[in-house]
Design a protein around this motif. Structure first.
Motif, short mmCIF file in Angstrom:
data_model
loop_
_atom_site.label_atom_id
_atom_site.label_comp_id
_atom_site.label_asym_id
_atom_site.label_seq_id
_atom_site.Cartn_x
_atom_site.Cartn_y
_atom_site.Cartn_z
N ARG A 1 -34.76 70.24 -3.35
CA ARG A 1 -34.24 69.81 -4.64
C ARG A 1 -32.92 70.49 -4.94
O ARG A 1 -31.96 69.88 -5.39
N SER B 1 -30.19 68.85 -2.95
CA SER B 1 -29.86 67.53 -3.48
C SER B 1 -29.00 67.65 -4.71
O SER B 1 -28.05 66.89 -4.90
N LEU B 2 -29.32 68.61 -5.57
CA LEU B 2 -28.54 68.78 -6.80
C LEU B 2 -27.14 69.27 -6.48
O LEU B 2 -26.18 68.88 -7.14
N GLN C 1 -25.40 68.55 -3.79
CA GLN C 1 -24.65 67.39 -3.32
C GLN C 1 -24.21 66.54 -4.49
O GLN C 1 -23.09 66.06 -4.55
N MET C 2 -25.13 66.39 -5.42
CA MET C 2 -24.88 65.56 -6.59
C MET C 2 -23.74 66.14 -7.39
O MET C 2 -22.84 65.44 -7.80
N LYS C 3 -23.77 67.46 -7.56
CA LYS C 3 -22.72 68.11 -8.36
C LYS C 3 -21.37 67.93 -7.69
O LYS C 3 -20.37 67.73 -8.34
#
Lengths: 203, 609
Positions: free
Chosen positions: A89, A92-93, A95-97
């Motif tokens: 998690r 993933s966060l 990458q998202m940021k």
């Protein structure tokens, strides 16, 4: 070892004490230490001891700073595995940021074209160089850009791509290196060749 | 031996299954053509026991007498092994001979947070090797926190002609090569679910490896497979999989591609979007209408997830399905309250909601206002640091407790909390079964009163009479644990971090909670004396984990000596210099009951006492 916390007996705190919901038997009172409402420094002495003994868990950086000190660790200490979020998690966060940071950092610029009824917006980060950018603009606005030369600007087209830079000046797209352009471009304007000529550009 | 709870380990004699009765004993009665009366009874028993599905019931049945034990062993088709080291593959396959479905769990949960050495164990290999021989008709494998290799996957594909379901949760060690073989060779495959697993990108187009004809696929979940997919192959696969109900894509599938898949599969009930954004951050007007109609066409959609890289302007596309949704996972969508509200206001039937704390207290208030059927809520932090302001607090939790009275399960990450709100939740939501509150700042007290969080958690165990799982945080004294020991009579799983004052804390838990199965503790001042207070209970537990507490080698060795059926593993997490280890102190204790004694695949870093 007794609990290190005690409850305030001062009447000034009565608003808290009176409404405090307790589960213990009536008549059980405990001592508190006044500092406990300050977040990071509110530690019972045993917890402080623990901090020292847990040094292998704390990153090496922090350890070398605080060896031997009986104080709360700096708030920014990165404890392994805390808070308990799975690395899947977390990654993933991250990458998202990263991808969203691109949007927030203002790589989106408005593009206007003389004669067009409304503006468009593009993300400069999507393009790696001028040819890619110009091609995208050509597709978006259905025009052709002409040939670029350093001496004469864009030849052979009705339109000239220009941009407003950080200083508020209108510049010709293509004169500066791509990276410099990316960091200084605030908005784009596809100017009609007739107007550009008036400014001394073009043929 | 199944890993059933509430049982002390059976004696060895039972394991061999030899009967003392006068009959031929074993059920291999091909040599005795005339059925003995006992044999008739056993046949009847087997037919009856087939209807027993609960593993606790089966466990009870197997203890009645030897013939029931045998009959139960023959009729057990679903195997659950809660700790892969509690029993060996050999013993398992010897006792249960007609198994169709196997579930195995490996590493303890704290391994997810990098607290355990990477090569600790939980290898699937010895299991698959044994099962390949013993269970040729195996149909289903469910693994959690196991190390699975490509070779293991190949063995599955080659050994089980009737193989139907593979579910890997939090596993690692394999890659797209193994997936390709499973996709290609398991012709009866209905379910391929990869959930939060680490999958190596071996540059193999595994999607293209599914058989070219009609597939029986009902569920394909691969959002954690972080590699590019061959979209054309995926689209063709969806087209030739008419039974497909569950599809969860990874972030490399764009929204345009999602659209194409959705119009091919309007029968989907569970959908995980890939990237829910456009590459240039812009939407063409007609696109928006298209996406909405694609969602509207999926009339059976009840469960929506994904939303990596969400462009909030695209969210209206999901409005058509909101009214039917029972589960919505926004836990990768960095959206704020204003962006959430127009979505959530339609979700009247929602029972499960996962989100990021970017929705703030205000977003939670919106959830509380609409989602009256909510059973499960999880709020994850966008920014998992300790010292920041934090967008959600006790305000959001209060709203939820008032609006969602049927709540059964909650996981809530926040920076600040108050006892009053936790107490309120304990009263407003009496159906709570799972209460996991993570106040991210260690040792943080009630931010209004400055008091420890004892009373809040105390109220939870006292008022939530169905509570079986509890995770505590914030500033906690031994008092909190005395409440847990006093009232937490049904608690099976307990998670403790940075809490307590003394050995009493642990003693209260071990002495007070008779149903305690899984106890995981980190960074708390519990020592050897407390450890010893649990000797009466450890055989009834699946495991005990204690890291960075006050245990010593000596203390652990004494436990190992007192309880021979307990495997006591002691380890350091990584290469630690000798000087760092103070006073014979150990860093990690992980102990569990086992019929097998010390395992033989221990890495150097682990010592078994």
């Amino acid at each position: 070892m007794e609990s290190g916390m005690a409850y305030e007996k001062d009447d000034l705190m009565i608003n808290l004490k009176a409404t405090e919901l307790r589960l213990g038997l009536p008549g059980t009172e405990e001592e508190t230490n006044e500092d406990h409402h300050q977040d990071q420094s509110s530690l019972s002495s045993s917890a402080l001891k623990n901090r020292k003994r847990h040094s292998p868990e704390i990153t090496r950086e922090e350890k070398s700073d605080h060896d031997g000190e009986e104080t709360a660790p700096p708030a920014k200490a990165q404890i392994v595995g805390w808070p308990p979020i799975r690395s899947y998690r977390k990654n993933s966060l991250q990458q998202m940021k990263k991808s969203e940071a691109a949007e927030i950092s203002g790589m989106f610029v408005k593009v206007s074209m003389d004669g067009a009824p409304y503006l468009r917006k593009i993300d400069l980060r999507v393009y790696k160089n001028y040819p890619e950018l110009l091609k995208a603009l050509e597709n978006m606005f259905k025009f052709t850009v002409g040939e670029y030369s350093e001496r004469e600007g864009y030849k052979g087209s009705d339109y000239v791509p220009t941009y407003e830079d950080k200083d508020g000046d209108w510049m010709l797209v293509g004169d500066v290196p791509w990276d410099m352009f990316m960091s200084s471009c605030k908005r784009l304007r596809i100017m009609r060749e007739s107007e550009a000529r008036g400014l001394g550009w073009g043929v | 031996m199944s890993e059933d709870d509430d049982r002390s380990p059976p004696s060895d004699a039972a394991a061999t299954g030899i009967t003392a009765s006068g009959s031929g004993g074993s059920t291999s009665v091909e040599l005795f053509p005339a059925p003995y009366p006992d044999q008739v009874l056993e046949n009847v028993l087997e037919n009856v026991l087939c209807f027993l599905t609960s593993r606790r019931d089966r466990s009870a049945a197997s203890l009645v007498c030897k013939s029931w034990y045998r009959a139960e062993a023959l009729t057990r088709s679903e195997l659950f092994i809660g700790n892969c080291y509690a029993v060996s593959p050999r013993r398992t396959t010897a006792r249960f001979t007609r198994v169709r479905s196997v579930s195995i769990k490996g590493k303890p949960r704290f391994a997810d947070f990098n607290l355990m050495p990477h090569n600790w164990g939980a290898h699937f290999a010895p299991w698959v090797v044994a099962m390949a021989k013993a269970y040729p008709w195996l149909e289903k494998i469910y693994l959690k926190r196991m190390s699975v290799t490509d070779e293991d996957l190949v063995l599955i594909a080659e050994s089980f002609p009737n193989f139907k379901e593979l579910v890997l949760v939090c596993c690692d060690g394999f890659g797209t090569t193994g997936l390709a073989v499973v996709a290609n060779k398991c012709r009866q495959l209905r379910v391929l679910d990869l959930i939060e697993s680490e999958v190596m990108d071996e540059d193999v187009d595994w999607i293209a490896c599914f058989p070219g004809s009609h597939t029986c696929l009902e569920s394909l979940i691969f959002d954690c497979v972080d590699c590019l997919v061959n979209f054309e192959a995926l689209e063709r696969l969806v087209v030739r999989s008419p039974s497909l109900k569950k599809l969860r894509l990874n972030r490399y599938v764009s929204i345009g591609q999602l659209y194409r898949l959705m119009i091919r599969a309007p029968q989907l009930t569970h959908l995980g979007t890939g990237s829910f954004s456009t590459s240039d951050g812009m939407i063409q007007g007609e696109q928006e209408a298209d996406y909405a109609s694609a969602f509207a066409a999926c009339k059976s959609l009840t469960c929506l997830s994904g939303f990596r890289e969400t462009l909030p302007e695209l969210l209206p596309a999901i409005y058509p399905v909101c009214a039917n949704l029972t589960s919505l996972n926004f836990s990768y969508a960095n959206i704020n309250a204003e962006q959430l509200k127009p979505v959530i206001c339609h979700c009247h039937k929602l029972q499960t909601f996962w989100a990021l704390d970017s929705i703030c207290d205000e977003g939670l208030q919106a959830v509380a206002a609409t989602c009256k059927e909510l059973r499960e809520l999880r709020v994850f932090p966008v920014d998992a640091r300790e010292d920041i302001e934090g967008p959600v607090s006790e305000v959001g939790l209060q709203a939820i407790s008032e609006g969602c009275r049927k709540l059964q399960s909650i996981l809530y990450f926040c920076q600040r909390m108050t006892n009053a709100v936790v107490i309120a939740m304990s009263k407003n939501c009496p159906d709570l079964v799972v209460f996991r509150l993570c106040i991210m700042g260690r040792h943080r007290p009630d931010h209004l009163t400055g008091q420890p969080m004892d009373e809040g958690f105390g109220a939870i165990v006292m008022n939530c009479k169905k509570l079986t799982r509890l995770a505590v945080s914030g500033l906690l004294t031994d008092r909190a644990f005395s409440y847990i020991g006093q009232y937490g009579k049904l608690v099976r799983t307990l998670s403790v971090a940075f809490a307590g004052d003394s050995d009493n804390g642990l003693k209260y838990m071990l002495e007070g909670c008779p149903k305690l199965q899984k106890l995981e503790i980190r960074d708390s001042p519990f020592g050897d004396v407390a450890l010893h207070s649990g000797l009466h209970h450890y055989y009834n537990m699946r495991f005990l984990w204690m890291s960075s507490c006050k245990l010593t080698h000596q203390g652990c060795r004494e436990v190992a000596r007192a309880l021979p059926r307990l495997v006591v593993e002691v380890m350091t997490r990584n290469e630690v210099d000798e000087e760092d280890i103070v006073d014979d102190e150990i860093e990690i204790l992980y102990m569990y009951r086992s019929l097998e004694g010390p395992r033989d695949d221990v890495p150097k870093i682990v010592q078994i006492l």
